[in-house]
Design a protein around this motif. Structure first.
Motif, PDB file in Angstrom:
ATOM      1  N   ALA A   1      30.483  46.712  46.697  1.00  0.00           N
ATOM      2  CA  ALA A   1      30.267  45.481  45.937  1.00  0.00           C
ATOM      3  C   ALA A   1      31.548  45.026  45.258  1.00  0.00           C
ATOM      4  O   ALA A   1      32.415  45.841  44.919  1.00  0.00           O
ATOM      5  CB  ALA A   1      29.176  45.714  44.896  1.00  0.00           C
ATOM      6  N   ALA A   2      31.651  43.717  45.040  1.00  0.00           N
ATOM      7  CA  ALA A   2      32.799  43.150  44.327  1.00  0.00           C
ATOM      8  C   ALA A   2      32.771  43.598  42.866  1.00  0.00           C
ATOM      9  O   ALA A   2      31.752  44.101  42.377  1.00  0.00           O
ATOM     10  CB  ALA A   2      32.768  41.626  44.426  1.00  0.00           C
TER      11      ALA A   2
ATOM     12  N   TRP B   1      35.993  32.624  42.644  1.00  0.00           N
ATOM     13  CA  TRP B   1      35.600  33.903  42.055  1.00  0.00           C
ATOM     14  C   TRP B   1      35.421  34.973  43.108  1.00  0.00           C
ATOM     15  O   TRP B   1      35.686  36.143  42.863  1.00  0.00           O
ATOM     16  CB  TRP B   1      34.321  33.752  41.213  1.00  0.00           C
ATOM     17  CG  TRP B   1      34.658  33.294  39.845  1.00  0.00           C
ATOM     18  CD1 TRP B   1      34.461  32.045  39.341  1.00  0.00           C
ATOM     19  CD2 TRP B   1      35.316  34.045  38.812  1.00  0.00           C
ATOM     20  NE1 TRP B   1      34.955  31.977  38.052  1.00  0.00           N
ATOM     21  CE2 TRP B   1      35.479  33.184  37.704  1.00  0.00           C
ATOM     22  CE3 TRP B   1      35.773  35.356  38.714  1.00  0.00           C
ATOM     23  CZ2 TRP B   1      36.073  33.593  36.516  1.00  0.00           C
ATOM     24  CZ3 TRP B   1      36.376  35.774  37.535  1.00  0.00           C
ATOM     25  CH2 TRP B   1      36.525  34.889  36.451  1.00  0.00           C
ATOM     26  N   SER B   2      34.957  34.577  44.284  1.00  0.00           N
ATOM     27  CA  SER B   2      34.762  35.584  45.323  1.00  0.00           C
ATOM     28  C   SER B   2      36.109  36.189  45.722  1.00  0.00           C
ATOM     29  O   SER B   2      36.193  37.351  46.093  1.00  0.00           O
ATOM     30  CB  SER B   2      34.061  34.970  46.527  1.00  0.00           C
ATOM     31  OG  SER B   2      34.946  34.148  47.250  1.00  0.00           O
ATOM     32  N   TRP B   3      37.170  35.378  45.631  1.00  0.00           N
ATOM     33  CA  TRP B   3      38.504  35.902  45.964  1.00  0.00           C
ATOM     34  C   TRP B   3      39.072  36.733  44.828  1.00  0.00           C
ATOM     35  O   TRP B   3      39.717  37.750  45.058  1.00  0.00           O
ATOM     36  CB  TRP B   3      39.453  34.743  46.316  1.00  0.00           C
ATOM     37  CG  TRP B   3      39.197  34.224  47.711  1.00  0.00           C
ATOM     38  CD1 TRP B   3      38.279  33.288  48.072  1.00  0.00           C
ATOM     39  CD2 TRP B   3      39.830  34.656  48.922  1.00  0.00           C
ATOM     40  NE1 TRP B   3      38.313  33.098  49.433  1.00  0.00           N
ATOM     41  CE2 TRP B   3      39.261  33.911  49.978  1.00  0.00           C
ATOM     42  CE3 TRP B   3      40.837  35.584  49.203  1.00  0.00           C
ATOM     43  CZ2 TRP B   3      39.650  34.076  51.312  1.00  0.00           C
ATOM     44  CZ3 TRP B   3      41.239  35.743  50.531  1.00  0.00           C
ATOM     45  CH2 TRP B   3      40.642  34.996  51.566  1.00  0.00           C
TER      46      TRP B   3
ATOM     47  N   ARG C   1      40.650  40.389  52.649  1.00  0.00           N
ATOM     48  CA  ARG C   1      40.968  39.341  51.672  1.00  0.00           C
ATOM     49  C   ARG C   1      42.124  39.779  50.783  1.00  0.00           C
ATOM     50  O   ARG C   1      43.006  38.975  50.461  1.00  0.00           O
ATOM     51  CB  ARG C   1      39.734  39.046  50.815  1.00  0.00           C
ATOM     52  CG  ARG C   1      38.697  38.244  51.573  1.00  0.00           C
ATOM     53  CD  ARG C   1      37.563  37.874  50.659  1.00  0.00           C
ATOM     54  NE  ARG C   1      36.830  36.748  51.215  1.00  0.00           N
ATOM     55  CZ  ARG C   1      36.097  35.916  50.483  1.00  0.00           C
ATOM     56  NH1 ARG C   1      36.011  36.084  49.181  1.00  0.00           N
ATOM     57  NH2 ARG C   1      35.468  34.918  51.044  1.00  0.00           N
ATOM     58  N   ILE C   2      42.128  41.051  50.369  1.00  0.00           N
ATOM     59  CA  ILE C   2      43.223  41.542  49.526  1.00  0.00           C
ATOM     60  C   ILE C   2      44.529  41.467  50.305  1.00  0.00           C
ATOM     61  O   ILE C   2      45.572  41.076  49.766  1.00  0.00           O
ATOM     62  CB  ILE C   2      42.909  42.971  49.033  1.00  0.00           C
ATOM     63  CG1 ILE C   2      41.769  42.924  48.023  1.00  0.00           C
ATOM     64  CG2 ILE C   2      44.145  43.616  48.411  1.00  0.00           C
ATOM     65  CD1 ILE C   2      41.232  44.269  47.597  1.00  0.00           C
ATOM     66  N   GLY C   3      44.471  41.778  51.585  1.00  0.00           N
ATOM     67  CA  GLY C   3      45.657  41.668  52.424  1.00  0.00           C
ATOM     68  C   GLY C   3      46.164  40.230  52.483  1.00  0.00           C
ATOM     69  O   GLY C   3      47.366  39.978  52.373  1.00  0.00           O
ATOM     70  N   ILE C   4      45.245  39.284  52.640  1.00  0.00           N
ATOM     71  CA  ILE C   4      45.648  37.875  52.690  1.00  0.00           C
ATOM     72  C   ILE C   4      46.272  37.456  51.357  1.00  0.00           C
ATOM     73  O   ILE C   4      47.298  36.771  51.320  1.00  0.00           O
ATOM     74  CB  ILE C   4      44.435  36.993  53.049  1.00  0.00           C
ATOM     75  CG1 ILE C   4      44.036  37.242  54.508  1.00  0.00           C
ATOM     76  CG2 ILE C   4      44.730  35.525  52.802  1.00  0.00           C
ATOM     77  CD1 ILE C   4      42.703  36.640  54.905  1.00  0.00           C
TER      78      ILE C   4
END
Lengths: 207, 638
Positions: free
Chosen positions: B573-574, B38-40, B48-51
């Motif tokens: 925040a996410a 969920w964190s991803w 993270r979005i780049g990965i």
């Protein structure tokens, strides 16, 4: 923490994160409008390229009505004036005036959409359909896309109107100015459409 | 990634601007997970979005690669029927569509996402949730295009989708509808991402990071994003016109009603040619970062490279009709586009000479990234030569729609873009993962790719000049094409093994590569001044930039590192809503494709409602945020 302090904190926050000093949201909106220019440029070019290429009628000169569209154009231009007043009001943190002019802008936008529904219905009864000829295909797709932009703007403005009763709208000057940029742009596009599609059609005819 | 972030929460009374978030927190709590799936899925962290962009792009590189191998198998010898003819059409269409929109563009996007904030000294992009939105909409578009395989109606009208091969009359079924809706949705993702990076590069730069101190990669990203903003609208409108034709019976490309099929070609290439530069400019940026590092010299002619990039971007809008020399545009148009096409070769040549100038007299280390960068220069030059040949309209008429063109654009796209992006992966892998890739195996992979690529595509020049047309299903054995086609197919498998080696090397590096440290290559730009992998806030203290290649400069002059000032760092925040909007868009598009099936419009409506709900939830929850204290982080830097 009072509102003034919050605003000051926010402002501080903004300056911290903007190299140019221009708020991110405004740069975003300007960039989006540049992109949107190309959208409408493509739509209007298609109309011009296909002008006079329809194999069967009804042709634009038979159905376009300058008086009706002049009235609806006037309404849309007035809404831009109201939008400017709303932005001025929110910059002075005058919540009542902001609310009033936002409502007026959205309301005039709705009237414009009413005119457009009337025009579409009228055209439809006179045989202009999307499927009938190139005029129908290009006209409805172009003015429909513009109408969709106006409708999104109206929804956005009414959302601000409702928000003004629940949240602190005086904090949202930058956001409302962005909405305003969008709204003015949609109006300017209409001026181009009104000129190129409606007025030029009657050049030399004296209609 | 940071593990011990001090999550203060959304509504911290200590920080005034969180008050509005609390007020409107009626839509439920925000995601707070820092690890796990969920964190991803809810992340707004640009790294993270780049990965995620990168992994998706590599996945689709494999998908598109398998499609290419199937095409090559079908063409390995005359009169084969490895694939049925209609599946073959779907295969080459999806190969190109996948490689361009789902592999190369998102791989560039992965670098934009991961690197731009790090290179300009920022903690994130200007609009972190919009960034997550772009990723989700990209996934929605990728899913739309590929779900079509399951229904047996994958797009089949080639990646250019010329009218009226895509008309309802000549292309019944849903293939073209999947293509239209897939590309429309992908366009939304690209434009949203470009708006974000446009604002980020203008506004999020660290103090002192003037435009002429931007790393060249950031410059090329900037130009690429302007191209996307201006080039995607024409294709979007053309796709909408095609959609109106196919779904609602309009006449835009209906010859029987006076429609002009040539109009599609113009709209497509007004997008399509800038798209070529959208694909190559980020690669040029990557190479411009790798070459100085491994030549241990500043980039030769930095301003000239920047302005050449801008000039290429500008001229990219003035050459589109060179794709249409055989359509009978008339002498004047043909002449004009011949001239502009010749002109655009000049800034490209300027860049190539500047890159060579960068290496000239340098202490060159041929580490794996440098091999790819020099490979790029050589291969891209070949692709450029065969490209500028097309500016001679008379010659182009002979080469048009032959394998010569196929050879040309694969030299630019694989030998150019992919070569550079693989080099970029090798170069920034230590920064992203904290570990090194194996050098020896990396070199094996490079040479396998290099040899496989040339064996595959160089013979296509010969095939093309011998008259073999593009997109043909098979050919007769007496055309003189047999030998080189077999060579191409063998080369394609060598290339595939090379890429496989690269991926294995990545996986091995991730598991047991040597620890990289902050700056394993002795590099020049700001991302190497922070730990590998960078903490979620990137810079504990925002650097103040005083020079081009500021980090390199500070290493030489001993300029002190910026000191953390003790204030907790505000992080965005996410959010769940970018995912909601992306899924809504997917459902809407599926509903539109199946609008004539029972319930189709209902599904489209449901998707639209989810989309609107997502937009309002997004607006009302606000950016939110929490605070991180770098001095409490394990492994805190500075």
């Amino acid at each position: 923490m009072g509102h003034a302090a919050i605003a000051e904190h926010d402002q501080h926050h903004h300056v911290e994160h903007s190299y140019t000093g221009i708020p991110n949201k405004k740069v975003l909106m300007w960039a989006f409008l540049a992109s949107d220019c190309m959208f409408f440029g493509t739509l209007i070019s298609t109309y011009i390229i296909y002008h006079g290429k329809s194999l069967v009628g009804p042709y634009p000169v038979e159905v376009l009505s300058i008086p009706v569209t002049t009235a609806s154009s006037f309404v849309l231009l007035m809404s831009s004036l109201f939008m400017a007043l709303a932005v001025a009001a929110v910059n002075r943190k005058d919540i009542g005036q902001t609310r009033l002019w936002i409502f007026a802008t959205a309301f005039f936008g709705l009237i414009f959409l009413g005119f457009q529904s009337f025009e579409f219905t009228e055209f439809f009864h006179r045989g202009v359909t999307l499927q009938k000829n190139l005029f129908g295909s290009t006209f409805y797709t172009m003015t429909g896309t513009h109408g969709l932009h106006v409708a999104i703007g109206v929804l956005w403005l009414f959302s601000w109107f409702v928000y003004s009763y629940f949240g602190d709208i005086s904090d949202k000057a930058v956001d409302i100015e962005s909405t305003g940029l969008y709204w003015h742009f949609v109006d300017i596009v209409w001026i181009v459409i009104f000129t190129v599609i409606y007025l030029v059609e009657f050049v030399g005819i004296g209609g | 990634m940071a593990t011990s972030a001090d999550v203060i929460g959304v509504a911290s009374p200590a920080h005034g601007h969180s008050d509005t978030d609390r007020e409107l927190g009626v839509l439920g709590p925000r995601p707070v997970a820092k690890t796990g799936l969920w964190s991803w899925l809810t992340t707004v962290d640009h790294k993270r979005i780049g990965i995620l962009y990168g992994l998706s792009a590599l996945f689709f590189l494999v998908v598109g690669g398998v499609e290419a191998l199937l095409v090559r198998l079908q063409l390995a010898a005359p009169n084969l029927s490895v694939l049925p003819a209609d599946i073959y059409n779907q295969m080459f269409t999806m190969h190109a569509t996948t490689m361009i929109f789902l592999a190369i563009m998102p791989l560039s996007s992965a670098f934009f996402n991961y690197l731009v904030p790090l290179m300009i000294g920022a903690r994130d992009v200007a609009f972190p949730r919009l960034n997550a939105f772009s990723l989700w909409v990209f996934w929605a578009g990728a899913a739309l295009l590929n779900v079509s395989w399951l229904t047996g109606s994958a797009p089949n009208a080639s990646w250019v989708g010329y009218a009226n091969i895509t008309s309802k009359q000549f292309n019944p079924g849903l293939s073209a509808d999947y293509w239209v809706m897939g590309l429309l949705v992908l366009g939304v993702a690209s434009v949203a991402a470009s708006l974000n990076f446009f604002v980020t590069i203008i506004n999020m730069r660290a103090p002192g990071m003037t435009l002429m101190r931007l790393p060249v990669f950031v410059w090329m990203t900037f130009i690429t994003n302007i191209l996307i903003l201006l080039a995607f609208p024409p294709i979007t409108i053309a796709l909408i016109q095609l959609m109106m034709d196919r779904m609602f019976g309009a006449n835009f490309f209906n010859v029987a009603a006076g429609g002009l099929v040539i109009l599609w070609q113009h709209w497509f290439w007004i997008f399509g040619h800038p798209e070529v530069y959208i694909l190559i400019l980020p690669a040029m940026g990557v190479v411009s970062e790798i070459l100085p590092t491994f030549s241990r010299k500043p980039l030769f002619g930095y301003p000239l490279i920047v302005f050449s990039g801008a000039f290429i971007g500008f001229m990219g809008f003035a050459v589109w009709s060179h794709h249409m020399f055989t359509t009978g545009m008339g002498v004047i148009a043909t002449l004009a586009f011949s001239i502009t096409t010749s002109i655009i070769a000049v800034p490209t040549g300027v860049k190539i000479f500047n890159w060579i100038g960068t290496m000239w007299g340098g202490h060159i280390r041929f580490a794996t990234p440098m091999l790819y960068a020099t490979g790029f220069i050589a291969m891209f030059t070949i692709g450029g030569f065969s490209g500028v040949m097309h500016s001679a309209a008379a010659a182009d008429a002979q080469q048009h729609d032959t394998y010569f063109v196929v050879a040309h654009f694969h030299y630019v796209l694989i030998g150019g873009t992919l070569m550079a992006l693989l080099g970029g992966l090798a170069y920034w892998f230590p920064k992203i993962t904290g570990r090194m890739m194996n050098e020896a195996f990396g070199k094996v992979a490079f040479w396998t790719i290099m040899i496989g690529f040339n064996v595959t595509f160089f013979p296509m020049h010969i095939l093309g000049l011998n008259g073999m047309p593009r997109r043909i299903y098979t050919y007769s054995g007496d055309m003189g094409w047999n030998f080189w086609n077999l060579v191409c197919t063998i080369g394609a498998f060598v290339l595939a093994f090379g890429l496989l080696f690269f991926f294995i090397n990545m996986a091995m590096g991730l598991k047991k590569g040597a620890i990289a440290g902050d700056d394993p290559w002795d590099a020049r730009t700001l991302e190497w001044s922070i730990p590998s992998p960078p903490p979620e806030y990137n810079f504990a203290a925002i650097p103040t930039v005083t020079h081009l290649d500021d980090f390199w400069h500070s290493k030489i002059t001993g300029k002190p590192k910026p000191q953390y000032d003790g204030h907790p760092i505000h992080m965005p925040a996410a959010s769940y809503y970018p995912m909601v909007v992306g899924i809504g868009m997917f459902v809407w598009a599926m509903g539109m494709i199946y609008k004539d099936a029972p319930g189709g419009f209902l599904i489209a409506g449901a998707g639209m409602l989810a989309l609107i709900f997502g937009v309002y939830g997004w607006a009302l929850e606000g950016p939110g945020g929490y605070h991180v204290d770098p001095s409490k982080e394990s492994g805190a830097h500075n």
